[in-house]
Design a protein around this motif. Structure first.
Motif, mmCIF file in Angstrom:
data_model
loop_
_atom_site.group_PDB
_atom_site.id
_atom_site.type_symbol
_atom_site.label_atom_id
_atom_site.label_comp_id
_atom_site.label_asym_id
_atom_site.label_seq_id
_atom_site.Cartn_x
_atom_site.Cartn_y
_atom_site.Cartn_z
ATOM 1 N N MET A 54 0.834 -1.206 0.000
ATOM 2 C CA MET A 54 0.000 0.000 0.000
ATOM 3 C C MET A 54 0.868 1.255 0.000
ATOM 4 O O MET A 54 0.588 2.219 -0.722
ATOM 5 N N HIS A 55 1.917 1.258 0.786
ATOM 6 C CA HIS A 55 2.806 2.415 0.868
ATOM 7 C C HIS A 55 3.496 2.666 -0.466
ATOM 8 O O HIS A 55 3.592 3.797 -0.933
ATOM 9 N N GLU A 56 3.958 1.596 -1.122
ATOM 10 C CA GLU A 56 4.649 1.746 -2.408
ATOM 11 C C GLU A 56 3.691 2.136 -3.528
ATOM 12 O O GLU A 56 4.100 2.750 -4.514
ATOM 13 N N SER A 57 2.425 1.785 -3.398
ATOM 14 C CA SER A 57 1.442 2.052 -4.451
ATOM 15 C C SER A 57 0.777 3.408 -4.306
ATOM 16 O O SER A 57 0.075 3.848 -5.212
ATOM 17 N N TRP A 58 0.989 4.073 -3.195
ATOM 18 C CA TRP A 58 0.318 5.337 -2.933
ATOM 19 C C TRP A 58 0.720 6.380 -3.976
ATOM 20 O O TRP A 58 1.867 6.461 -4.401
ATOM 21 N N ALA A 59 -0.233 7.179 -4.422
ATOM 22 C CA ALA A 59 0.025 8.291 -5.339
ATOM 23 C C ALA A 59 -0.815 9.478 -4.881
ATOM 24 O O ALA A 59 -1.935 9.301 -4.393
ATOM 25 N N PRO A 60 -0.302 10.695 -5.035
ATOM 26 C CA PRO A 60 -1.061 11.860 -4.583
ATOM 27 C C PRO A 60 -2.262 12.176 -5.470
ATOM 28 O O PRO A 60 -3.200 12.814 -5.042
ATOM 29 N N VAL A 61 -2.236 11.740 -6.731
ATOM 30 C CA VAL A 61 -3.324 12.027 -7.662
ATOM 31 C C VAL A 61 -3.687 10.741 -8.392
ATOM 32 O O VAL A 61 -2.805 10.023 -8.854
ATOM 33 N N TYR A 62 -4.955 10.467 -8.471
ATOM 34 C CA TYR A 62 -5.445 9.281 -9.171
ATOM 35 C C TYR A 62 -6.265 9.728 -10.372
ATOM 36 O O TYR A 62 -7.310 10.349 -10.195
ATOM 37 N N PRO A 63 -5.812 9.440 -11.589
ATOM 38 C CA PRO A 63 -6.616 9.829 -12.759
ATOM 39 C C PRO A 63 -7.913 9.029 -12.791
ATOM 40 O O PRO A 63 -7.930 7.851 -12.447
ATOM 41 N N ARG A 64 -8.973 9.696 -13.167
ATOM 42 C CA ARG A 64 -10.276 9.043 -13.248
ATOM 43 C C ARG A 64 -10.895 9.329 -14.603
ATOM 44 O O ARG A 64 -10.765 10.429 -15.130
ATOM 45 N N ARG A 65 -11.571 8.341 -15.135
ATOM 46 C CA ARG A 65 -12.299 8.534 -16.378
ATOM 47 C C ARG A 65 -13.580 9.310 -16.084
ATOM 48 O O ARG A 65 -14.182 9.143 -15.031
ATOM 49 N N PRO A 66 -14.017 10.122 -17.045
ATOM 50 C CA PRO A 66 -15.325 10.765 -16.870
ATOM 51 C C PRO A 66 -16.401 9.686 -16.722
ATOM 52 O O PRO A 66 -16.296 8.610 -17.300
ATOM 53 N N PHE A 67 -17.429 9.985 -15.950
ATOM 54 C CA PHE A 67 -18.463 8.995 -15.655
ATOM 55 C C PHE A 67 -19.802 9.687 -15.521
ATOM 56 O O PHE A 67 -19.906 10.726 -14.885
ATOM 57 N N GLY A 68 -20.820 9.116 -16.124
ATOM 58 C CA GLY A 68 -22.175 9.633 -15.953
ATOM 59 C C GLY A 68 -22.568 10.610 -17.031
ATOM 60 O O GLY A 68 -21.977 10.663 -18.107
ATOM 61 N N VAL A 69 -23.585 11.404 -16.747
ATOM 62 C CA VAL A 69 -24.152 12.331 -17.719
ATOM 63 C C VAL A 69 -23.748 13.762 -17.398
ATOM 64 O O VAL A 69 -23.810 14.187 -16.248
ATOM 65 N N THR A 70 -23.309 14.493 -18.424
ATOM 66 C CA THR A 70 -23.091 15.935 -18.289
ATOM 67 C C THR A 70 -23.997 16.640 -19.293
ATOM 68 O O THR A 70 -24.249 16.119 -20.381
ATOM 69 N N LEU A 71 -24.487 17.790 -18.911
ATOM 70 C CA LEU A 71 -25.371 18.577 -19.763
ATOM 71 C C LEU A 71 -24.812 19.971 -19.962
ATOM 72 O O LEU A 71 -24.229 20.548 -19.046
#
Length: 147
Positions: free
Chosen positions: A46-63
Motif C-alpha cells: 500500500m505504501h509503495e502504491s500510494w500516489a497523490p493524484v489518481y486519474p479518473r475517467r469521466p463517468f455519468g451524464v453531463t449537460l
C-alpha cells in the motif's frame, strides 16, 4: 480528464486489517496480529502504491445548454467510466408540454466500451410566452458484455 486526490502521504506505519472472507464474511475477526508477515507485506504494498493524484475517467451524464430566448441547444454526454461495457446506451430528453424538441444526432449506442462516450444534441424551441422550465435528461445503459 478529471482527477481525484488521495489522502496525504502517510508515514511508514499503516494500520491494516486482515480477514478470511470465506470463513468470516462479516469481517468480525481481524487476523493482522496473528499474521504479522502478511500484514507487513500488505502495508508495504500500500505504501509503495500510494500516489497523490489518481486519474479518473469521466463517468455519468453531463449537460450543457447554450442559446436562449425561443431556441436553445442542449448537449448531453454519457461517459462510461466503468471497467465494463454498457449495452443499449440511450439518452433521452424530457421537455414540458409545448416545447418542441428536435434531435438531429443519434441518441443511442448498441455498445459503449469503457472510456467511450455517447454525445447528442437537441434543439429545444419554446413558445413565445413562457416561464422558466426544467428539462430532464435520462440515461439508460445496461452493464455487462455484448456479443
Amino acid at each position: 480528464m478529471r482527477t481525484g486526490t488521495g489522502p496525504p502521504r502517510p508515514d511508514d506505519r499503516w494500520d491494516v486489517e486482515l480477514y478470511d472472507l470465506a470463513r468470516d464474511p462479516g469481517e468480525e475477526h481481524d487476523l493482522a496480529a496473528a499474521r504479522p508477515a502478511q500484514a507487513d507485506a500488505l502495508a508495504k504494498l500500500m505504501h509503495e502504491s500510494w500516489a497523490p493524484v489518481y486519474p479518473r475517467r469521466p463517468f455519468g451524464v453531463t449537460l450543457e445548454v447554450t442559446g436562449g430566448g425561443a431556441e436553445s441547444t442542449v448537449t448531453a454526454t454519457l461517459a462510461n467510466g466503468s471497467a465494463r461495457p454498457w449495452r443499449a446506451a440511450r439518452l433521452t430528453l424530457d421537455a414540458p408540454s409545448g416545447r418542441l424538441v428536435h434531435a438531429p444526432d443519434a441518441a443511442a449506442a448498441t455498445r459503449l466500451d469503457p472510456g467511450e462516450h455517447l454525445t447528442t444534441h437537441w434543439q429545444v424551441t419554446r413558445p413565445q410566452v413562457s416561464t422558466a422550465t426544467t428539462l430532464t435528461c435520462r440515461a439508460r445503459p445496461t452493464a455487462g458484455t455484448t456479443r
